[in-house]
Design a protein around this motif. Structure first.
Motif, PDB file in Angstrom:
ATOM      1  N   THR A 156       0.823  -1.208   0.000  1.00 45.13           N
ATOM      2  CA  THR A 156       0.000   0.000   0.000  1.00 45.13           C
ATOM      3  C   THR A 156       0.857   1.258   0.000  1.00 45.13           C
ATOM      4  OG1 THR A 156      -0.132  -0.141   2.416  1.00 45.13           O
ATOM      5  CG2 THR A 156      -1.948  -1.085   1.173  1.00 45.13           C
ATOM      6  N   LYS A 215      -7.740   6.039  11.742  1.00 44.43           N
ATOM      7  CA  LYS A 215      -7.636   4.587  11.878  1.00 44.43           C
ATOM      8  C   LYS A 215      -8.891   3.906  11.340  1.00 44.43           C
ATOM      9  CE  LYS A 215      -4.503   4.533  15.847  1.00 44.43           C
ATOM     10  NZ  LYS A 215      -4.298   4.037  17.242  1.00 44.43           N
ATOM     11  N   LEU A 216      -8.675   2.767  10.707  1.00 47.04           N
ATOM     12  CA  LEU A 216      -9.792   1.982  10.190  1.00 47.04           C
ATOM     13  C   LEU A 216     -10.482   1.274  11.356  1.00 47.04           C
ATOM     14  CD1 LEU A 216     -11.011   1.067   7.417  1.00 47.04           C
ATOM     15  CD2 LEU A 216      -9.641  -1.004   7.656  1.00 47.04           C
ATOM     16  N   THR A 242     -13.438  -5.089   2.831  1.00 45.74           N
ATOM     17  CA  THR A 242     -12.184  -4.649   2.230  1.00 45.74           C
ATOM     18  C   THR A 242     -12.128  -5.052   0.759  1.00 45.74           C
ATOM     19  OG1 THR A 242     -11.045  -4.926   4.358  1.00 45.74           O
ATOM     20  CG2 THR A 242      -9.672  -4.693   2.397  1.00 45.74           C
ATOM     21  N   ALA A 267     -13.486  -0.317   2.931  1.00 46.35           N
ATOM     22  CA  ALA A 267     -12.107   0.129   2.790  1.00 46.35           C
ATOM     23  C   ALA A 267     -11.546  -0.366   1.462  1.00 46.35           C
ATOM     24  CB  ALA A 267     -11.257  -0.395   3.950  1.00 46.35           C
ATOM     25  N   LYS A 293      -8.168  -1.107  -0.494  1.00 47.16           N
ATOM     26  CA  LYS A 293      -6.746  -1.354  -0.229  1.00 47.16           C
ATOM     27  C   LYS A 293      -6.042  -1.583  -1.562  1.00 47.16           C
ATOM     28  CE  LYS A 293      -3.751  -4.422   2.488  1.00 47.16           C
ATOM     29  NZ  LYS A 293      -3.745  -5.611   3.401  1.00 47.16           N
ATOM     30  N   ASN A 308     -12.969   4.207   3.066  1.00 45.17           N
ATOM     31  CA  ASN A 308     -11.617   4.532   3.497  1.00 45.17           C
ATOM     32  C   ASN A 308     -10.606   3.991   2.496  1.00 45.17           C
ATOM     33  OD1 ASN A 308     -13.370   4.006   6.090  1.00 45.17           O
ATOM     34  ND2 ASN A 308     -11.768   5.409   6.735  1.00 45.17           N
ATOM     35  N   ILE A 356      -6.881   2.537   2.439  1.00 39.72           N
ATOM     36  CA  ILE A 356      -5.873   2.013   3.361  1.00 39.72           C
ATOM     37  C   ILE A 356      -4.482   2.386   2.864  1.00 39.72           C
ATOM     38  CG2 ILE A 356      -4.900  -0.069   4.394  1.00 39.72           C
ATOM     39  CD1 ILE A 356      -7.611  -1.372   4.186  1.00 39.72           C
TER      40      ILE A 356
END
Length: 209
Positions: free
Chosen positions: A45, A53-54, A61, A168, A170, A196, A198
């Motif tokens: 990543t 923070k997640l 994900t 999230a 990623k 989010n 990551i």
């Protein structure tokens, strides 16, 4: 008459209770620690200075590797199993109890649903080999299985835990930008606009004095 000097002894400290306590703490952490399962794909990543923070639970994900593949994962085992049943019913694919159990233990996957049953029947070592050449979860407009996994996982998580899910993304640092944009567009087309990204933590730049 000379004075009698008392015999002096150096003080001592019994460390036995401290050693026992240390061993008890080590044993406790060994028994309660949960190791993260090995993911189907490893991504590097990108870094950022964000300190957000997640959440630890109720997280979906979406992993994008440098080969433009998309992998799907959910943290809660119960959510995964129920989502498997829901998506399987939509595509007319049935799964055995043993396959559902194996699916609940998967951290993520990048297999079309019509191949998922045979994938779950494989050993872990065979799955590792398949993951190297897996095509990823389909995201085409005519076969968009990714959004079905997202929607059904959200519904399953809400029905089981009565809590919303967090999404999230990623992405690998070398991931194809159009692929990342495509995944974001797929979410936004279903009015999913909060997610989010990551990243790895990077030191904040220090201002010159």
């Amino acid at each position: 008459m000379p004075k009698v000097k008392p015999h002096r002894t150096s003080p001592s400290l019994d460390m036995t209770p401290m050693v026992d306590l240390a061993f008890l703490l080590v044993t406790f952490f060994m028994l309660t620690t949960k190791f993260a399962p090995e993911e189907s794909v490893v991504v590097d990543t990108p870094s950022s200075i964000s300190e957000l923070k997640l959440p630890e639970n109720n997280v979906i994900t979406l992993t994008i590797d440098k080969n433009k593949r998309v992998f799907f994962g959910v943290d809660a085992k119960q959510t995964k199993v129920q989502a498997l049943q829901r998506v399987g019913a939509k595509y007319g694919v049935n799964f055995t109890a043993a396959q559902a159990k194996e699916f609940g233990d998967l951290p993520n996957f990048g297999i079309p649903i019509n191949k998922l049953g045979s994938y779950l029947d494989m050993s872990k070592e065979d799955r590792k080999q398949i993951n190297k050449s897996a095509e990823g979860v389909p995201t085409d407009s005519l076969n968009n299985q990714l959004i079905d996994w997202v929607l059904e996982s959200r519904r399953a998580n809400q029905s089981i835990f009565h809590k919303p899910t967090y999404i999230a993304i990623k992405g690998d640092g070398d991931a194809d930008v159009p692929t990342v944009q495509k995944v974001i567009k797929i979410l936004q087309e279903r009015d999913i606009n909060r997610f989010n990204l990551i990243t790895d933590m990077e030191n904040k730049p220090v201002a010159a004095q």
